[in-house]
Design a protein around this motif. Structure first.
Motif, mmCIF file in Angstrom:
data_model
loop_
_atom_site.group_PDB
_atom_site.id
_atom_site.type_symbol
_atom_site.label_atom_id
_atom_site.label_comp_id
_atom_site.label_asym_id
_atom_site.label_seq_id
_atom_site.Cartn_x
_atom_site.Cartn_y
_atom_site.Cartn_z
ATOM 1 N N UNK A 108 0.829 -1.196 0.000
ATOM 2 C CA UNK A 108 0.000 0.000 0.000
ATOM 3 C C UNK A 108 0.872 1.258 0.000
ATOM 4 N N UNK A 109 1.912 1.259 0.828
ATOM 5 C CA UNK A 109 2.802 2.419 0.919
ATOM 6 C C UNK A 109 3.506 2.662 -0.405
ATOM 7 N N UNK A 110 3.952 1.589 -1.046
ATOM 8 C CA UNK A 110 4.662 1.708 -2.329
ATOM 9 C C UNK A 110 3.770 2.321 -3.403
ATOM 10 N N UNK A 111 2.551 1.808 -3.536
ATOM 11 C CA UNK A 111 1.649 2.319 -4.562
ATOM 12 C C UNK A 111 1.180 3.736 -4.245
ATOM 13 N N UNK A 112 0.930 4.010 -2.987
ATOM 14 C CA UNK A 112 0.464 5.345 -2.628
ATOM 15 C C UNK A 112 1.538 6.392 -2.913
ATOM 16 N N UNK A 113 2.793 6.058 -2.699
ATOM 17 C CA UNK A 113 3.861 7.013 -2.979
ATOM 18 C C UNK A 113 3.931 7.317 -4.471
ATOM 19 N N UNK A 115 1.295 7.189 -6.557
ATOM 20 C CA UNK A 115 0.106 7.969 -6.880
ATOM 21 C C UNK A 115 0.216 9.409 -6.391
ATOM 22 N N UNK A 116 0.904 9.607 -5.307
ATOM 23 C CA UNK A 116 1.021 10.957 -4.746
ATOM 24 C C UNK A 116 1.674 11.927 -5.722
ATOM 25 N N UNK A 117 2.516 11.417 -6.611
ATOM 26 C CA UNK A 117 3.163 12.303 -7.571
ATOM 27 C C UNK A 117 2.174 12.845 -8.591
ATOM 28 N N UNK A 119 -1.261 13.047 -7.843
ATOM 29 C CA UNK A 119 -2.399 13.633 -7.129
ATOM 30 C C UNK A 119 -1.920 14.626 -6.074
ATOM 31 N N UNK A 120 -0.800 15.255 -6.317
ATOM 32 C CA UNK A 120 -0.270 16.225 -5.362
ATOM 33 C C UNK A 120 -1.155 17.466 -5.337
ATOM 34 N N UNK A 121 -1.140 18.216 -4.229
ATOM 35 C CA UNK A 121 -1.959 19.432 -4.141
ATOM 36 C C UNK A 121 -1.673 20.428 -5.255
ATOM 37 N N UNK A 122 -0.410 20.558 -5.664
ATOM 38 C CA UNK A 122 -0.071 21.540 -6.698
ATOM 39 C C UNK A 122 -0.677 21.150 -8.048
#
Length: 240
Positions: A108-113, A115-117, A119-122
């Protein structure tokens, strides 16, 4: 209500009246059997339904339970994970087993990291004008009618449009993507459209896997097979 008289609880096959007002159903189980065990009937693992807030919070916050069916069952990878999908629907099972909400660390941590790139706030902030326009376009389509289905006309298509924007998917594919998402929903919702729900979800799973593999290949510069339009949706490899 005596516990013995409670029918087998299931998220599938509800009638229209209970779908429109499910709270009496939930109340009945909460009062008589707040932890309700439902036998699979197919030789698979039983399912436990929780109907009180405290029990739900306790399970969701306790790492002994986890979110992955493999972790929760103690599966070490030597057998099929006990997800509530018939074994013959392999593509659908693969998708469900790998949904982010059903994974535990470290996967989960690997995939979320990753995706965060995207879905970042910016990035989301930069897309705000386009997302606003998408919302406005959907609202405009509802205009001119005395009555409108807000879910069908706005709430359902809007997330697909936004995610397509975030992923940079072609506009021409979005109606097809939404249809596939609806088909996947049929495999796990009380609003299932009859006996063919699993078959439609399985077909959508295969199409989605093929489509997104091709998207990855295109963006990574890998060779992509020649494709032709088909009833299965965009990006389907041509045969013959």
């Amino acid at each position: 209500m005596p516990r013995a008289t409670l029918p087998r609880f299931d998220l599938m096959g509800w009638d229209g009246e209970d779908i429109s007002n499910p709270y009496p159903v939930y109340r009945r189980y909460r009062e008589a059997a707040p932890v309700h065990r439902t036998a699979s009937g197919t030789g698979g693992p039983d399912t436990f339904y929780l109907f009180t807030y405290d029990d739900v919070v306790r399970v969701l916050s306790d790492r002994r339970f986890g979110r992955s069916a493999r972790v929760a069952s103690g599966d070490t990878g030597t057998r099929t994970a006990p997800v509530p999908i018939p074994a013959e629907h392999r593509a659908l099972r693969t998708i469900v087993e790998n949904w982010l909400v059903f994974l535990d660390p470290p996967r989960h941590t690997e995939l979320r990291s990753l995706l965060n790139t995207r879905f970042s706030p910016s990035i989301v902030t930069d897309l705000r004008p386009r997302i606003t326009r998408l919302a406005q376009e959907l609202v405009e389509r509802l205009g001119g009618h005395r009555e409108a289905d807000l879910v069908e006309g706005f709430a359902a298509p809007f997330p697909v449009l936004v995610i397509s924007e975030l992923l940079g998917l072609p506009e021409k594919d979005r109606a097809w993507l939404r249809a596939g998402a609806v088909a996947l929903q049929e495999a796990s919702t009380t609003r299932s459209r009859g006996a063919g729900g699993y078959a439609r979800a399985e077909a959508a799973s295969r199409d989605f896997a093929r489509y997104f593999r091709q998207q990855v290949d295109r963006r990574s510069g890998a060779a992509v097979p020649t494709c032709s339009p088909s009833s299965s949706g965009p990006g389907t490899p041509a045969h013959g």
